[in-house]
Design an enzyme around this catalytic site. Structure first.
Site, PDB file in Angstrom:
ATOM      1  N   GLU A  47       2.599  -2.074  -1.425  1.00 53.46           N
ATOM      2  CA  GLU A  47       3.078  -1.580  -2.716  1.00 53.46           C
ATOM      3  C   GLU A  47       3.784  -0.231  -2.605  1.00 53.46           C
ATOM      4  OE1 GLU A  47       0.629  -1.927  -6.153  1.00 53.46           O
ATOM      5  OE2 GLU A  47       0.038  -3.993  -5.702  1.00 53.46           O
ATOM      6  N   HIS A  50      -7.154   1.203  -4.656  1.00 53.67           N
ATOM      7  CA  HIS A  50      -7.735   0.417  -3.564  1.00 53.67           C
ATOM      8  C   HIS A  50      -8.439   1.349  -2.586  1.00 53.67           C
ATOM      9  CE1 HIS A  50      -5.643  -3.642  -3.921  1.00 53.67           C
ATOM     10  NE2 HIS A  50      -5.125  -2.928  -4.901  1.00 53.67           N
TER      11      HIS A  50
END
Length: 563
Positions: free
Chosen positions: A271, A545
């Protein structure tokens, strides 16, 4: 093969592409600001409680009108830029390559097989959610450029720090200790107390700042330095290493660390969609990683001349390597749906040169990274993508394997967007990929090993005090009761009540970030030993995350000279 830096075949095409993109950027930026001014994070909402209640609505009203007007004014220029930019994507190689002069740490790492026939390799994977600022706010994250700079500095300080070797030479010793079992003080080289974190206030004004990096001694094995710290405030002095709990017999070595492992060899980031953020990361990491692949993926109509699947974003994959990249190949998933179809998610496969063995044969490794389909309840799409990943990796290795080479590792990592505990992910959990690649955290399909920790954080609570710093998040993850509050729970199967965990089993949560390795595809003369699995809390507050690390020890059989 030497990869060229530019993704374009010549300077003329690269120049035309730059002109087209320059015309697009202002309109794109104003549209992003329209979204960003209207969408707040929970941290910003908490900070506004001390302000007058009417100030924020006024800011949203006038700010959105202001940015939207400039969006309309720059739209014609952006349309002309698009007409120039879009056709050029057909001749663009799907990644950019940055190559720096090899630092001495890289040369030390390469020396292992040539001298001893042994070496340890450390891999790490992290999803950074570096979307444009407006879109990142839907994940409760903001200030993409500032976060990119801060993340780069965090990783660089951790990976470049000195290593610690821990041995016990008492009669009761069972040999070298894993860092997770140790209790020793470490004097921090970080002026802010060893957090490995730049102050947020200085991030925007110090993008080009460089920190001196301590190089490891060539006489030390590649053991990670543990950073477990408990029972102290955020501003206390030396870090103290504490064991989490007694390790069970035959249990894999693991730890929860507030720092990235020292001397990471291969780093996969997901990402990293924003191009400016990718360049900030490249600038921060290049002193340690001499070979970086970024802006990975395709744009515009894919396949060309078909408008059914227009890619507004690249794949978000970013690979940093200490080793020279000999070959690289990107493949785009053709079956994405919904919002995921706007990004060119796929697989990036690389072949890297480790060095030479005693017989002067090339020693190489394969490193693959991917980011699978995200929406819940669409496991069939992810299974099809895993089929493609397995096939594409095989095709890549078949095409580029040479008879005079020794392959010492074959690693697959990334954000798979499914876990090994959710009933809704049962289809993916039973995929045949896990018969080829070993997952050290997995006991069986649908069941994790008891020491495993979930890697997907609950977005609304990203700024709560218990997870507001690397040390606090580290302590939180080591407490099962606290983990339940901050790690995303398993996804139940539609229409079936969730029973989790099973009686006598710990609460783990969703682990969707993986680092897998395969032993069947490496040289028959090599033996692979898992040295450590690491759950990393250093990016607390910077992403949703928890990064993961894996260290492998590879040994060439002592009689390989006689082959």
């Amino acid at each position: 093969m030497v990869l060229r830096a530019s993704p374009f075949p010549n300077g003329l095409v690269a120049g035309l592409h730059a002109v087209g993109w320059t015309l697009i950027v202002p309109c794109f930026w104003y549209l992003d600001r329209v979204i960003a001014v209207c969408k707040s994070t929970t941290k910003e909402r908490a900070e506004r409680q001390e302000q007058e209640c009417y100030l924020h609505p006024l800011k949203v009203f006038f700010g959105s009108i202001f940015f939207f007007l400039f969006f309309l004014l720059t739209a014609p220029m952006a349309f002309l830029g698009f007409l120039l930019w879009a056709p050029l994507q057909a001749c663009r190689r799907p990644f950019s390559y940055h190559r720096a002069g090899p630092p001495s740490a890289e040369r030390e790492t390469n020396r292992g097989f040539e001298q001893t026939g042994k070496a340890s390799f450390t891999f790490a994977s992290a999803n950074l959610c570096l979307l444009t600022d407006g879109l990142a706010r839907f994940n409760n994250l903001a200030h993409t450029q500032r976060r990119a700079h801060e993340i780069g500095q965090c990783i660089a300080k951790s990976v470049g720090r000195a290593q610690v070797v821990i041995t016990v030479e008492s009669p009761s010793s069972c040999g070298p200790l894993s860092p997770s079992d140790s209790f020793i003080p470490r004097v921090s080289s970080d002026p802010d107390g060893g957090h490995g974190r730049e102050p947020a206030e200085s991030s925007a004004s110090s993008d080009d700042a460089a920190d001196p990096l301590t190089e490891p001694s060539s006489s030390q094995p590649n053991y990670n330095e543990n950073s477990n710290k408990q029972g102290r405030s955020d501003h206390e002095g030396p870090d103290v290493l504490l064991s989490k709990r007694p390790r069970q017999q035959d249990e894999e070595p693991w730890e929860v660390s507030s720092l990235f492992p020292a001397n990471v060899d291969m780093l996969c980031l997901e990402e990293v969609f924003d191009k400016r953020a990718a360049k900030k990361l490249t600038g921060a990491l290049q002193p340690l990683f001499g070979h970086i692949l970024y802006d990975v993926g395709v744009y515009a109509c894919q396949p060309p001349c078909r408008c059914s699947s227009f890619k507004f974003f690249n794949s978000g994959l970013f690979v940093a390597s200490r080793f020279p990249v000999l070959e690289a190949q990107y493949r785009c998933f053709p079956n994405s749906r919904g919002e995921d179809a706007l990004a060119a998610k796929g697989l990036l496969s690389t072949k890297v040169l480790i060095g030479q063995n005693k017989k002067k044969k090339k020693v190489v490794g394969y490193f693959n990274c991917t980011h699978l389909h995200a929406p819940e309840g669409e496991g069939k799409i992810r299974c099809d993508q895993l089929d493609m990943v397995t096939r594409w990796i095989g095709d890549f290795q078949t095409a580029h394997r040479q008879p005079d080479e020794e392959v010492v590792f074959d690693v697959l990592c990334g954000d798979f967007n499914f876990d090994n505990c959710s009933p809704d992910d049962a289809l993916e959990q039973n995929h045949c990929l896990f018969e080829e690649y070993r997952d050290p955290c997995r006991a069986e399909p649908g069941k994790e090993k008891p020491w495993v920790i979930g890697t997907l954080l609950e977005q609304p609570s990203l700024y709560d005090d218990d997870v507001s710093s690397p040390e606090k998040l580290q302590r939180t993850l080591q407490s099962e009761e606290l983990r339940k509050q901050y790690i995303s729970p398993p996804v139940p199967k539609e229409g079936v009540p969730l029973v989790y965990p099973e009686a006598g089993q710990p609460w783990i949560g969703r682990r969707i970030d993986y680092v897998l390795y395969r032993e069947t595809s490496i040289s028959k003369l090599c033996r692979t030993e898992l040295e450590e699995v690491t759950f990393i809390t250093q990016l607390a507050g910077l992403t949703d995350h928890i990064p993961v690390g894996l260290r492998l020890k590879v040994t060439m059989d002592s009689d390989y000279d006689d082959e």
